[in-house]
Design a protein around this motif. Structure first.
Motif: not given
Ligand SMILES: [Mg+2]
Length: 389
Positions: A15-16, A109, A163
């Motif tokens: 996941d970007m 993404d 993240k």
């Molecule tokens: Mg993302």
């Protein structure tokens, strides 16, 4: 392969980080370090992506632009450049393809990668995760967060834990140890309303959910009770369905006033289904996945999808499936006021050769498409009641 079989799968969720906003900050150095919001800045605009600097003000994607501006008056609004993001997305998916052909795109993404077979080639899961992040960074200059586990459920939760720029690998006993204390809302399918109901029953964490009495789970989840308990145990047999996110076609529209009348919603779906179906045919494709997107007046956004066989390419079938999906959604959300509706298709493949038109109605639709192309959409609208929007 099922979870019960001997060989364990290795699934990554990539996941970007703040994708659209990160692309803008990459391309425009003057935006770096600033709170950047990609989206419409107008009265009814919505934040599509917020940079990490903007998130410090509590701004999240899908928040109304007016609210975002209230929280951070200095935020820089940037108009989305979708075709540009799609181009960057193709570069990212090319990198994924270096590691496995089994790539299931969830959005521009975000994707699941089945790395089971790649382990032999590349070594341990950790090395693979590091390598994927490095290659994405080399090719695009952007950060990705990667979660790896034995299935989609675990991988998806893992990618979010570290993240931004994260890497989290969960196998074996680490799964329960990591998931157990998390809020039930990390489990796919548990939205804010369901989380609230569970909260009322004293079920707050994944561990609570796993050990809750059958009766309680059945009251909340009905026939999905056993499935939810499995999810809370980190069990998930769903396979990877390879298809690329840029191989999807969709149309959506914001109502000029929020709508709660199902008849108006259905008319909007008809309009959107017609647009999507005509684009599918124009490209000579057919679709095996049909989706709807629903955004409520409070900006909560839902998507519902269904896999269909045989693949669809005609407007009538697409509309029927979209209406079914919306009807089921409305049962869960009675009286909802909608701000936006969308219809989309994915899982695209080349349609069977034309000339073999399956029936008269499809021939007619192709004829209508060519008239639309020549004279514009408006020419073809006369037969359908128009709503006020
Ligand atoms: Mg993302």
């Amino acid at each position: 392969m099922t979870a019960g079989s001997d060989q364990q799968r290795c699934i990554a969720h990539v996941d970007m980080d703040a994708f659209y906003a990160s692309v803008e900050q990459r391309d425009r150095p003057e935006l770096r370090g600033l709170p950047v919001l990609v989206g419409g800045s107008g009265n009814r605009g919505v934040v599509a992506a917020a940079s990490y600097e903007a998130r410090q003000f509590g701004i999240r994607s899908a928040m109304p632009a007016t609210e975002a501006r209230r929280r951070c008056p200095d935020a820089m609004f940037v108009k989305p450049r979708m075709s540009h993001y799609k181009k960057v997305s193709r570069e990212i998916f090319r990198v994924f393809g270096e590691f496995t052909p089994e790539v299931e795109g969830l959005s521009l993404d975000e994707a699941f990668l089945d790395l089971t077979a790649s382990l032999k080639l590349f070594g341990a899961a950790t090395d693979l995760g590091i390598r994927i992040k490095e290659r994405v960074k080399e090719e695009t200059g952007l950060n990705a967060s990667v979660g790896i586990g034995p299935n989609k459920l675990v991988a998806k939760i893992a990618s979010d834990l570290d993240k931004p720029d994260g890497l989290c690998i969960l196998f074996g006993s680490k799964i329960a140890a990591t998931l157990d204390p998390l809020s039930v809302s990390v489990i796919g399918g548990i939205g804010p309303k369901t989380a609230q109901r569970l909260d009322g029953l004293g079920i707050l964490t994944v561990s609570d959910l796993r050990s809750a009495p059958d009766k309680q789970l059945e009251r909340v989840f009905g026939r999905y009770a056993a499935r939810m308990r499995q999810k809370a145990s980190g069990v998930d047999d769903r396979p990877i369905c390879s298809h690329r996110p840029d191989q999807s076609i969709s149309a959506e529209e914001t109502f000029s006033h929020d709508q709660s009348d199902p008849a108006v919603m259905r008319r909007k779906l008809a309009d959107l289904a017609q647009r999507v179906a005509s684009r599918i045919r124009a490209k000579g494709l057919q679709a095996s996945v049909v989706t709807i997107k629903v955004r409520k007046s409070d900006f909560q956004t839902y998507s519902r999808q269904r896999r269909v066989t045989p693949a669809v390419r005609d407007e009538a079938t697409l509309l029927r499936l979209a209406v079914d999906l919306l009807t089921v959604w409305l049962v869960d959300n009675p009286g909802a006021r909608l701000r936006l509706l969308g219809v989309g298709v994915a899982g695209l493949s080349d349609a069977a050769q034309l000339g073999l038109f399956s029936d008269r109605s499809e021939r007619l639709e192709c004829a209508l498409d060519s008239i639309r192309d020549r004279f514009g959409e408006a020419a073809m609208r006369s037969g359908r009641p128009r709503e006020q929007d």
